[in-house]
Design a protein around this motif. Structure first.
Motif, PDB file in Angstrom:
ATOM      1  N   ARG A 108       0.735  -1.241   0.032  1.00 16.11           N
ATOM      2  CA  ARG A 108       0.005  -0.095  -0.052  1.00 16.11           C
ATOM      3  C   ARG A 108       0.801   1.276  -0.175  1.00 16.11           C
ATOM      4  NH1 ARG A 108      -3.917   1.537   5.251  1.00 16.11           N
ATOM      5  NH2 ARG A 108      -2.029   2.786   5.513  1.00 16.11           N
ATOM      6  N   THR A 109       0.392   2.401  -0.669  1.00 12.20           N
ATOM      7  CA  THR A 109       1.125   3.563  -0.596  1.00 12.20           C
ATOM      8  C   THR A 109      -0.160   4.437  -0.350  1.00 12.20           C
ATOM      9  OG1 THR A 109       2.781   3.351  -2.073  1.00 12.20           O
ATOM     10  CG2 THR A 109       2.026   5.868  -1.895  1.00 12.20           C
ATOM     11  N   THR A 110       0.138   5.357   0.824  1.00 10.47           N
ATOM     12  CA  THR A 110      -0.845   6.345   1.120  1.00 10.47           C
ATOM     13  C   THR A 110      -0.275   7.736   1.002  1.00 10.47           C
ATOM     14  OG1 THR A 110      -1.879   4.755   2.738  1.00 10.47           O
ATOM     15  CG2 THR A 110      -2.569   7.185   3.206  1.00 10.47           C
ATOM     16  N   ILE A 111      -1.099   8.592   0.123  1.00 15.78           N
ATOM     17  CA  ILE A 111      -0.596   9.904   0.169  1.00 15.78           C
ATOM     18  C   ILE A 111      -1.915  10.846   0.350  1.00 15.78           C
ATOM     19  CG2 ILE A 111       1.518   9.542  -1.296  1.00 15.78           C
ATOM     20  CD1 ILE A 111      -0.158  10.168  -3.834  1.00 15.78           C
ATOM     21  N   TYR A 112      -1.448  12.241   0.529  1.00 16.31           N
ATOM     22  CA  TYR A 112      -2.433  13.031   0.836  1.00 16.31           C
ATOM     23  C   TYR A 112      -2.532  14.146  -0.238  1.00 16.31           C
ATOM     24  CZ  TYR A 112      -1.945  10.846   5.095  1.00 16.31           C
ATOM     25  OH  TYR A 112      -1.993   9.729   6.276  1.00 16.31           O
TER      26      TYR A 112
ATOM     27  N   ALA C  17      -0.381  -0.328   9.201  1.00 16.22           N
ATOM     28  CA  ALA C  17      -1.641  -1.014   9.193  1.00 16.22           C
ATOM     29  C   ALA C  17      -1.321  -2.446   8.314  1.00 16.22           C
ATOM     30  CB  ALA C  17      -2.430   0.062   8.336  1.00 16.22           C
ATOM     31  N   ARG C  18      -2.639  -2.983   8.109  1.00 20.83           N
ATOM     32  CA  ARG C  18      -2.597  -4.306   7.522  1.00 20.83           C
ATOM     33  C   ARG C  18      -2.156  -4.155   5.816  1.00 20.83           C
ATOM     34  NH1 ARG C  18      -4.643  -8.901  10.221  1.00 20.83           N
ATOM     35  NH2 ARG C  18      -5.647  -8.123  12.255  1.00 20.83           N
ATOM     36  N   PHE C  19      -0.795  -3.877   6.017  1.00 26.14           N
ATOM     37  CA  PHE C  19      -0.427  -3.983   4.305  1.00 26.14           C
ATOM     38  C   PHE C  19       1.144  -4.506   4.545  1.00 26.14           C
ATOM     39  CE2 PHE C  19       0.770   0.227   5.525  1.00 26.14           C
ATOM     40  CZ  PHE C  19       1.842   0.570   5.165  1.00 26.14           C
ATOM     41  N   SER C  20       1.361  -5.123   3.275  1.00 25.78           N
ATOM     42  CA  SER C  20       2.746  -5.853   3.404  1.00 25.78           C
ATOM     43  C   SER C  20       3.754  -4.760   2.886  1.00 25.78           C
ATOM     44  CB  SER C  20       2.778  -6.902   2.189  1.00 25.78           C
ATOM     45  OG  SER C  20       1.849  -7.914   2.763  1.00 25.78           O
ATOM     46  N   VAL C  31       6.732  -2.845  -4.576  1.00 19.66           N
ATOM     47  CA  VAL C  31       6.995  -2.476  -2.957  1.00 19.66           C
ATOM     48  C   VAL C  31       6.041  -1.125  -2.608  1.00 19.66           C
ATOM     49  CG1 VAL C  31       9.081  -1.036  -1.845  1.00 19.66           C
ATOM     50  CG2 VAL C  31       9.712  -2.941  -3.752  1.00 19.66           C
ATOM     51  N   ALA C  32       5.799  -1.507  -1.414  1.00 20.33           N
ATOM     52  CA  ALA C  32       4.982  -0.358  -0.754  1.00 20.33           C
ATOM     53  C   ALA C  32       5.621   0.887  -0.390  1.00 20.33           C
ATOM     54  CB  ALA C  32       4.245  -0.936   0.634  1.00 20.33           C
ATOM     55  N   GLY C  33       5.072   1.960  -0.258  1.00 11.70           N
ATOM     56  CA  GLY C  33       5.533   3.374  -0.158  1.00 11.70           C
ATOM     57  C   GLY C  33       6.351   3.225   1.037  1.00 11.70           C
ATOM     58  N   GLN C  34       7.744   3.671   0.836  1.00  8.76           N
ATOM     59  CA  GLN C  34       8.716   3.564   1.943  1.00  8.76           C
ATOM     60  C   GLN C  34       9.059   5.115   2.103  1.00  8.76           C
ATOM     61  OE1 GLN C  34       9.912   0.758   3.145  1.00  8.76           O
ATOM     62  NE2 GLN C  34       8.453  -0.266   2.061  1.00  8.76           N
ATOM     63  N   VAL C  35       9.361   5.174   3.359  1.00  8.46           N
ATOM     64  CA  VAL C  35       9.768   6.708   3.864  1.00  8.46           C
ATOM     65  C   VAL C  35      11.164   6.575   4.504  1.00  8.46           C
ATOM     66  CG1 VAL C  35       7.364   7.589   4.102  1.00  8.46           C
ATOM     67  CG2 VAL C  35       8.713   6.297   6.091  1.00  8.46           C
ATOM     68  N   GLY C  36      11.653   7.595   4.944  1.00  9.10           N
ATOM     69  CA  GLY C  36      13.201   7.661   5.598  1.00  9.10           C
ATOM     70  C   GLY C  36      13.128   7.287   6.939  1.00  9.10           C
ATOM     71  N   PHE C  37      12.453   6.473   7.411  1.00  6.93           N
ATOM     72  CA  PHE C  37      12.460   5.610   8.590  1.00  6.93           C
ATOM     73  C   PHE C  37      13.785   4.872   8.744  1.00  6.93           C
ATOM     74  CE2 PHE C  37       7.745   5.692  10.000  1.00  6.93           C
ATOM     75  CZ  PHE C  37       7.647   7.144   9.800  1.00  6.93           C
ATOM     76  N   ASP C  38      14.305   4.923   9.966  1.00  3.66           N
ATOM     77  CA  ASP C  38      15.245   4.003  10.389  1.00  3.66           C
ATOM     78  C   ASP C  38      14.730   2.955  10.818  1.00  3.66           C
ATOM     79  OD1 ASP C  38      17.145   2.309  11.585  1.00  3.66           O
ATOM     80  OD2 ASP C  38      18.132   4.167  12.580  1.00  3.66           O
ATOM     81  N   GLU C 122       8.467  10.212  -0.026  1.00  2.00           N
ATOM     82  CA  GLU C 122       8.051   8.751  -0.020  1.00  2.00           C
ATOM     83  C   GLU C 122       8.019   8.160  -1.341  1.00  2.00           C
ATOM     84  OE1 GLU C 122       3.853   8.075   1.458  1.00  2.00           O
ATOM     85  OE2 GLU C 122       4.126   6.037   1.288  1.00  2.00           O
ATOM     86  N   ILE C 123       8.442   6.857  -1.236  1.00  2.00           N
ATOM     87  CA  ILE C 123       8.788   6.233  -2.879  1.00  2.00           C
ATOM     88  C   ILE C 123       8.160   5.001  -2.830  1.00  2.00           C
ATOM     89  CG2 ILE C 123      10.636   5.490  -4.522  1.00  2.00           C
ATOM     90  CD1 ILE C 123      12.511   7.632  -3.536  1.00  2.00           C
ATOM     91  N   ASP C 124       7.577   4.513  -3.745  1.00  2.00           N
ATOM     92  CA  ASP C 124       7.327   3.376  -4.231  1.00  2.00           C
ATOM     93  C   ASP C 124       7.826   2.604  -5.379  1.00  2.00           C
ATOM     94  OD1 ASP C 124       5.044   3.562  -6.091  1.00  2.00           O
ATOM     95  OD2 ASP C 124       4.014   4.280  -4.351  1.00  2.00           O
ATOM     96  N   ALA C 125       7.807   1.352  -5.627  1.00  2.00           N
ATOM     97  CA  ALA C 125       8.447   0.736  -6.628  1.00  2.00           C
ATOM     98  C   ALA C 125       7.893  -0.328  -7.379  1.00  2.00           C
ATOM     99  CB  ALA C 125      10.023   0.526  -6.543  1.00  2.00           C
ATOM    100  N   LEU C 126       7.929  -0.499  -8.801  1.00  4.64           N
ATOM    101  CA  LEU C 126       7.336  -1.560  -9.433  1.00  4.64           C
ATOM    102  C   LEU C 126       8.120  -2.465 -10.073  1.00  4.64           C
ATOM    103  CD1 LEU C 126       4.666  -3.264 -10.302  1.00  4.64           C
ATOM    104  CD2 LEU C 126       4.754  -1.915 -12.215  1.00  4.64           C
ATOM    105  N   ALA C 127       8.491  -3.614  -9.670  1.00  2.00           N
ATOM    106  CA  ALA C 127       9.751  -4.485 -10.458  1.00  2.00           C
ATOM    107  C   ALA C 127       8.991  -5.481 -11.071  1.00  2.00           C
ATOM    108  CB  ALA C 127      10.455  -5.043  -9.188  1.00  2.00           C
TER     109      ALA C 127
END
Lengths: 130, 130, 130
Positions: A108-112, C17-20, C31-38, C122-127
């Motif tokens: 999932r991706t969630t954006i505003y 939340a309930r997503f992979s 690939v789900a939306g990724q952010v700059g979290f450690d 935020e970035i997501d990717a399709l492979a």
């Protein structure tokens, strides 16, 4: 030889322009952006996020099923909200929904973003069929 | 053995960073976000939505064709506008464009976002080849 | 017979939340939306765009690798920024990252949206796998 087929059903909201509710080609089924419209009236089911989210998920499911697919095939959910303050309530409804779905969860991706007046959520989905 | 190939053409606007105008791998062709730039000048074709939309659709088509594809393969159009007030005008141009395209229409999601100054629309497309 | 598999790793940030983190079905890995979290702390690596962008790219890579894939398979990067003024700095970091990656570059779309407080990208990717 194209095997491209469009989903066209009155069980989901009608597209306001020349696009398909969903389209399948090869093993890919793409569900167009769904919102919280009641298919019977073409207007939002309620002013609140929870009702709109549920109806949006129902509409996504309808298009999946009309396209010969189901949640089991969905690899990606793109969720568009209008307000970061809605994230917790979205997740509550979303998690309840997916607690009833077996198998690996979609990504999932969630954006505003901005949405037309009265709409608080939009979701589209990508499915890969067996 | 990767069969990944990038579209690289001077008939569509040049990417401003290290990404491809489009990329094909297996039966998937993904067109990068296109805007209303004239490929010859790298600047917007006009200040208005209608001109920018037409040029954006032309740029998407060019990348599709350079990637060995066409509208017949497109399953999804992602349309990014900057203003909900532009929806009706978008649809007018969009519908005229697709009235000339045979076969099942792509799905579509339209959301309202920020874009660089001067740009009113961006579109990317996902195609599934035969 | 579904071959859908979810990426679930503690090397990348945990979904709220309930997503992979990512999901693979057939030859598609999303690939789900990724952010700059450690991943170790679940908080942003820094207040600045450059650090967050690098960490986001690392998180995308981790999910790709845990899903049995790599940058060589990525056809699309969706980049979400919060401010058009960040475009140049994004591209600097992005281009340095991809200067170290062999083969055809992924396509990309960059749009400007809202993100939760403290997040700049935020970035997501399709492979598409071989």
């Amino acid at each position: 030889m194209s095997d491209k087929t469009a989903v066209a059903t009155d069980k989901a909201p009608q597209p306001p322009a020349r696009f398909s509710q969903g389209v399948r080609k090869g093993n890919i089924l793409q569900v167009a952006g769904q919102v919280g419209f009641d298919p019977a009236t073409g207007t939002p089911v309620g002013p609140g996020l929870a009702e709109q989210t549920l109806q949006t998920l129902r509409n996504v499911q309808t298009v999946l099923e009309e396209g010969g697919s189901s949640w089991a095939d969905v690899v990606m959910m793109r969720v568009y909200l209008t307000d970061t303050a809605h994230f917790a309530e979205l997740n509550k409804v979303y998690d309840e929904w997916f607690s009833g779905i077996e198998g690996p969860l979609p990504a999932r991706t969630t954006i505003y973003v901005g949405l037309p007046a009265g709409l608080l959520i939009e979701i589209d989905a990508l499915a890969v069929l067996d």
